[in-house]
Design a protein around this motif. Structure first.
Motif, mmCIF file in Angstrom:
data_model
loop_
_atom_site.group_PDB
_atom_site.id
_atom_site.type_symbol
_atom_site.label_atom_id
_atom_site.label_comp_id
_atom_site.label_asym_id
_atom_site.label_seq_id
_atom_site.Cartn_x
_atom_site.Cartn_y
_atom_site.Cartn_z
ATOM 1 N N LEU A 140 6.557 -66.166 17.321
ATOM 2 C CA LEU A 140 5.643 -66.849 16.816
ATOM 3 C C LEU A 140 5.235 -66.554 15.370
ATOM 4 C CD1 LEU A 140 2.795 -67.966 17.901
ATOM 5 C CD2 LEU A 140 1.893 -65.882 17.850
ATOM 6 N N ASP B 164 -2.384 -71.963 12.000
ATOM 7 C CA ASP B 164 -1.613 -72.837 12.923
ATOM 8 C C ASP B 164 -0.419 -72.136 13.267
ATOM 9 O OD1 ASP B 164 -1.024 -75.152 14.025
ATOM 10 O OD2 ASP B 164 0.075 -75.804 12.167
ATOM 11 N N LYS C 73 2.592 -71.009 15.823
ATOM 12 C CA LYS C 73 3.698 -71.757 16.846
ATOM 13 C C LYS C 73 4.608 -70.907 17.316
ATOM 14 C CE LYS C 73 5.434 -74.695 13.606
ATOM 15 N NZ LYS C 73 5.810 -76.143 13.241
ATOM 16 N N ASP D 188 10.236 -75.799 18.349
ATOM 17 C CA ASP D 188 10.605 -76.294 17.244
ATOM 18 C C ASP D 188 11.974 -75.619 16.561
ATOM 19 O OD1 ASP D 188 8.549 -78.377 17.211
ATOM 20 O OD2 ASP D 188 7.257 -76.770 16.103
#
Length: 185
Positions: free
Chosen positions: A24, A42, A44, A178
């Motif tokens: 993360l 933000d 991810k 990603d």
């Protein structure tokens, strides 16, 4: 991670260098070691590549820790004790929560605490742990340090000669993470 054993001793897992893992991170590339989760901008999960060391991980049942054996080019280089909540089985694996404080142990069983300042800085944060939980985490670490000093399992040489099957492929996580260049040590 590849499951090597799942028995009364716990889950024994293998994760070789070059394999995928997810971490993360926030929009600035900061991890939970650098900023508390509530302050991540933000956040991810990103796909990274585990570097340098192969690891063998033992997650004993109902234990508030896991023990990692580190190998570099097939040579055992030491243990890492990750203090964490006892794992819970899920349909697709296991869940645990890292409790920040760790112990690094050399092959000759010299040890040192890791991440003490980060651990102390999170005491009282409602997203982490209260004083009683922090005291219990440290007490579990102290208990494990006694095992280290005595050379008791799992610090007795067990698994220090582990060799993976050379046919095992590098581990890959499924999309849609990603991909990001990255490194873990």
């Amino acid at each position: 991670m590849r499951v090597i054993a799942d028995n009364e001793d716990g889950l024994l897992l293998w994760h070789p260098a070059g394999s995928d893992f997810a971490r993360l991170v926030d929009a600035d590339g900061k991890t939970q070691h650098e900023v508390t989760v509530d302050r991540m901008r933000d956040p991810k999960l990103v796909l990274l590549t585990w570097q340098k060391y192969d690891i063998l991980v033992l997650m004993p049942p109902r234990a508030a820790y896991s023990v990692w054996w580190f190998f570099r080019d097939g040579t055992f280089t030491g243990w890492y004790v990750n203090l964490e909540t006892p794992y819970r089985r899920q349909p697709d694996g296991v869940d645990t929560n890292d409790l920040i404080l760790d112990i690094v142990v050399t092959p000759d069983r010299q040890w040192e605490w890791k991440d003490v300042d980060e651990f102390d800085g999170h005491i009282g944060n409602p997203l982490y742990f209260d004083r009683a939980t922090a005291d219990a985490v440290r007490a579990e670490g102290e208990r494990l340090i006694k095992l280290i000093a005595a050379g008791d399992f799992p610090f007795d040489g067990t698994y220090t000669d582990f060799r993976p099957d050379q046919r095992w492929p590098t581990l890959r996580l499924p999309a849609p993470l990603d991909p990001q260049p990255g490194l873990a040590e």
